[in-house]
Scaffold this motif. Structure first.
Motif, mmCIF file in Angstrom:
data_model
loop_
_atom_site.group_PDB
_atom_site.id
_atom_site.type_symbol
_atom_site.label_atom_id
_atom_site.label_comp_id
_atom_site.label_asym_id
_atom_site.label_seq_id
_atom_site.Cartn_x
_atom_site.Cartn_y
_atom_site.Cartn_z
ATOM 1 N N TYR A 114 23.725 4.032 -13.484
ATOM 2 C CA TYR A 114 23.365 4.641 -14.628
ATOM 3 C C TYR A 114 22.089 3.949 -15.311
ATOM 4 N N GLU A 115 22.366 2.659 -15.566
ATOM 5 C CA GLU A 115 21.452 1.846 -16.289
ATOM 6 C C GLU A 115 20.234 1.454 -15.453
ATOM 7 N N TYR A 116 20.383 1.193 -14.110
ATOM 8 C CA TYR A 116 19.418 1.220 -13.135
ATOM 9 C C TYR A 116 18.117 2.367 -13.159
ATOM 10 N N GLY A 117 18.863 3.652 -13.038
ATOM 11 C CA GLY A 117 18.003 4.687 -13.126
ATOM 12 C C GLY A 117 17.315 4.811 -14.437
ATOM 13 N N MET A 118 18.005 4.540 -15.508
ATOM 14 C CA MET A 118 17.424 4.920 -16.697
ATOM 15 C C MET A 118 16.154 3.724 -16.933
ATOM 16 N N ALA A 119 16.311 2.559 -16.379
ATOM 17 C CA ALA A 119 15.088 1.560 -16.415
ATOM 18 C C ALA A 119 14.194 2.178 -15.324
ATOM 19 N N THR A 120 14.609 2.572 -14.281
ATOM 20 C CA THR A 120 13.205 3.002 -13.176
ATOM 21 C C THR A 120 12.605 4.031 -13.772
ATOM 22 N N THR A 121 13.168 5.100 -14.222
ATOM 23 C CA THR A 121 12.607 6.342 -14.618
ATOM 24 C C THR A 121 11.544 5.996 -16.113
ATOM 25 N N PHE A 122 11.904 5.022 -16.720
ATOM 26 C CA PHE A 122 11.123 4.482 -17.742
ATOM 27 C C PHE A 122 9.657 3.862 -17.167
ATOM 28 N N VAL A 188 7.215 1.960 -10.155
ATOM 29 C CA VAL A 188 5.840 2.152 -10.055
ATOM 30 C C VAL A 188 5.760 2.967 -8.818
ATOM 31 N N PHE A 189 6.627 2.795 -7.692
ATOM 32 C CA PHE A 189 6.481 3.440 -6.360
ATOM 33 C C PHE A 189 6.499 4.792 -6.382
ATOM 34 N N LEU A 190 7.065 5.586 -7.542
ATOM 35 C CA LEU A 190 7.151 6.757 -7.707
ATOM 36 C C LEU A 190 5.716 7.368 -7.900
ATOM 37 N N ARG A 231 -3.948 1.772 -5.787
ATOM 38 C CA ARG A 231 -3.954 0.855 -6.701
ATOM 39 C C ARG A 231 -2.641 0.391 -7.428
ATOM 40 N N THR A 232 -1.937 1.604 -7.294
ATOM 41 C CA THR A 232 -0.459 1.450 -7.755
ATOM 42 C C THR A 232 0.586 0.877 -6.878
ATOM 43 N N THR A 233 0.198 1.079 -5.440
ATOM 44 C CA THR A 233 0.977 0.398 -4.506
ATOM 45 C C THR A 233 0.689 -1.143 -4.379
ATOM 46 N N ILE A 234 -0.367 -1.302 -4.471
ATOM 47 C CA ILE A 234 -0.958 -2.863 -4.245
ATOM 48 C C ILE A 234 -0.364 -3.652 -5.476
ATOM 49 N N PHE A 235 0.020 -2.912 -6.419
ATOM 50 C CA PHE A 235 0.764 -3.474 -7.826
ATOM 51 C C PHE A 235 1.979 -3.822 -7.411
ATOM 52 N N ALA A 236 2.616 -2.681 -7.054
ATOM 53 C CA ALA A 236 4.155 -2.748 -7.023
ATOM 54 C C ALA A 236 4.429 -3.566 -5.712
ATOM 55 N N ALA A 293 -1.403 8.131 3.807
ATOM 56 C CA ALA A 293 -0.751 8.736 2.724
ATOM 57 C C ALA A 293 0.702 9.227 3.232
ATOM 58 N N ILE A 294 0.627 9.691 4.315
ATOM 59 C CA ILE A 294 2.040 9.958 5.144
ATOM 60 C C ILE A 294 2.792 8.663 5.165
ATOM 61 N N ILE A 295 2.266 7.585 5.234
ATOM 62 C CA ILE A 295 3.118 6.209 5.566
ATOM 63 C C ILE A 295 3.497 5.934 3.987
ATOM 64 N N ASN A 296 2.720 6.207 3.004
ATOM 65 C CA ASN A 296 3.128 5.910 1.760
ATOM 66 C C ASN A 296 4.248 6.800 1.303
ATOM 67 N N ILE A 297 4.277 7.909 1.740
ATOM 68 C CA ILE A 297 5.415 8.980 1.120
ATOM 69 C C ILE A 297 6.755 8.737 2.266
ATOM 70 N N VAL A 298 6.531 7.996 3.320
ATOM 71 C CA VAL A 298 7.713 7.632 3.997
ATOM 72 C C VAL A 298 8.381 6.439 3.235
ATOM 73 N N GLY A 299 7.365 5.604 2.911
ATOM 74 C CA GLY A 299 8.053 4.394 1.951
ATOM 75 C C GLY A 299 8.724 4.746 0.569
ATOM 76 N N PHE A 300 8.154 5.833 -0.025
ATOM 77 C CA PHE A 300 8.998 5.975 -1.034
ATOM 78 C C PHE A 300 10.276 6.947 -0.942
ATOM 79 N N SER A 301 10.291 7.860 0.314
ATOM 80 C CA SER A 301 11.515 8.372 0.643
ATOM 81 C C SER A 301 12.497 7.188 1.100
ATOM 82 N N ALA A 302 12.092 6.311 1.627
ATOM 83 C CA ALA A 302 13.176 5.290 2.080
ATOM 84 C C ALA A 302 13.645 4.558 0.811
ATOM 85 N N THR A 303 12.700 4.524 -0.384
ATOM 86 C CA THR A 303 13.377 3.926 -1.634
ATOM 87 C C THR A 303 14.267 4.909 -2.126
ATOM 88 N N VAL A 304 13.927 6.105 -2.174
ATOM 89 C CA VAL A 304 14.874 7.019 -2.851
ATOM 90 C C VAL A 304 16.278 7.058 -2.173
#
Length: 323
Positions: A114-122, A188-190, A231-236, A293-304
């Motif tokens: 719960y706390e992890y999700g609260m911080a991640t969405t912020f 950030v990956f979202l 730019r967001t991926t290269i930061f995260a 772009a497809i590779i980036n989507i796969v990475g975010f799917s793995a994170t979720v």
């Protein structure tokens, strides 16, 4: 130290209020997205006409300056501004919920899902607010707020955990270092995940304007979406890498080994490899565009997948952090 129930309750109130305001902001931004496209398209056509006149040696700079179309004067755009302001207000309440939770439990406020999700969405919302300062993409805010609202709803209902001390295994300074890095990276990956999905729609429109005509006026150029994702991926990515390395060090201190192929460790490593492949492909001219772009989507799917399925379904050494 005992749990401060009053601060914990105020944290819950702030979280619920922030979620409600995010929903209101989502509706406002959807109005701009749905009804402000014609104004943006007309403005783009006017700007294109000005560029053509300048290129043809047309009117003077004074005339050209006066020909520039006014920015965001329609009612949908004003409603979009209100949505952005509501988003800022909700983000402040969201941050208050995190701080109050930490003060209530006297520790870093990310010791359970719960706390992890609260911080991640912020972090996701904060990242998008920064993007809005760099790119004129406010009308796309609804695409970011929608997953944020869904995650906050699931987090506040199915995954809610009352304020309590953490398990002994989590009572370490590594909780602050390792988990905070994972939160920043995941949050950030979202944004690049959403930008990459929109990139595919924009690319489909550019390839077949007749079939995907509805997406043209509503989305920025493919180049803008690609730059946002990159730019967001290269930061995260470095932050996420730091989190994975810190997790290995913490694992050695807690369990006597740096790596044990625990389900969460394994999926985190898979996500890291996918994002590394994305950055490599994005830096290679032949792999830019849709494939990147497809590779980036796969990475975010793995994170979720790592956040929900691994924590809630599988059994591993990280199960104590579940809801």
């Amino acid at each position: 130290m005992p749990i401060n129930e009053t601060l914990s309750q105020y944290s819950d109130y702030s979280y619920t209020t922030a979620a409600a305001i995010y929903v209101l902001a989502l509706m406002f931004t959807l109005v701009e997205q749905g009804f402000g496209a014609k104004g943006r398209l007309a403005a783009e056509r006017s700007k294109q006409r000005v560029r053509e006149l300048v290129g043809a040696g047309g009117p003077s700079s004074t005339t050209v300056s006066s020909a520039e179309p006014p920015r965001e004067v329609g009612r949908p755009e004003r409603i979009g501004r209100m949505g952005a302001a509501l988003m800022v207000l909700a983000a402040l309440l969201h941050l208050s919920a995190i701080v109050l939770r930490g003060l209530a439990v006297h520790r870093a406020p990310w010791g359970n899902m719960y706390e992890y999700g609260m911080a991640t969405t912020f972090i996701a919302v904060l990242t998008w607010l920064v993007i809005l300062r760099k790119f004129p993409v406010r009308h796309l805010t609804g695409f970011v707020l929608l997953p944020v609202v869904i995650l906050m709803f699931v987090n506040g209902t199915m995954l809610y955990t009352t304020a309590a001390p953490v398990q002994p295994a989590l009572q370490s300074y590594w909780l602050i270092i390792h988990v905070s890095a994972a939160i920043i990276g995941s949050g950030v990956f979202l944004v690049p995940g959403v930008a990459s999905v929109l990139y595919l729609f924009r690319a489909a429109h550019d390839e077949n304007p007749a079939k995907f005509a509805r997406f043209g006026p509503k989305l920025p150029t493919a180049d803008v979406l690609d730059r946002i994702a990159y730019r967001t991926t290269i930061f995260a990515f470095p932050v996420f890498t730091f989190g994975v390395l810190c997790g290995a060090v913490w694992a050695e201190a807690a369990w006597g080994r740096f790596w044990g192929w625990d389900p969460k460790e394994t999926v985190a490593f898979v996500a890291w490899v996918v994002y590394a492949a994305y950055l490599h492909s994005r830096a290679t001219a032949g792999w830019r565009g849709k494939r990147a772009a497809i590779i980036n989507i796969v990475g975010f799917s793995a994170t979720v997948f790592n956040l929900f399925f691994v924590n809630l379904v599988t059994v591993g050494l990280h199960s104590y952090a579940g809801g």
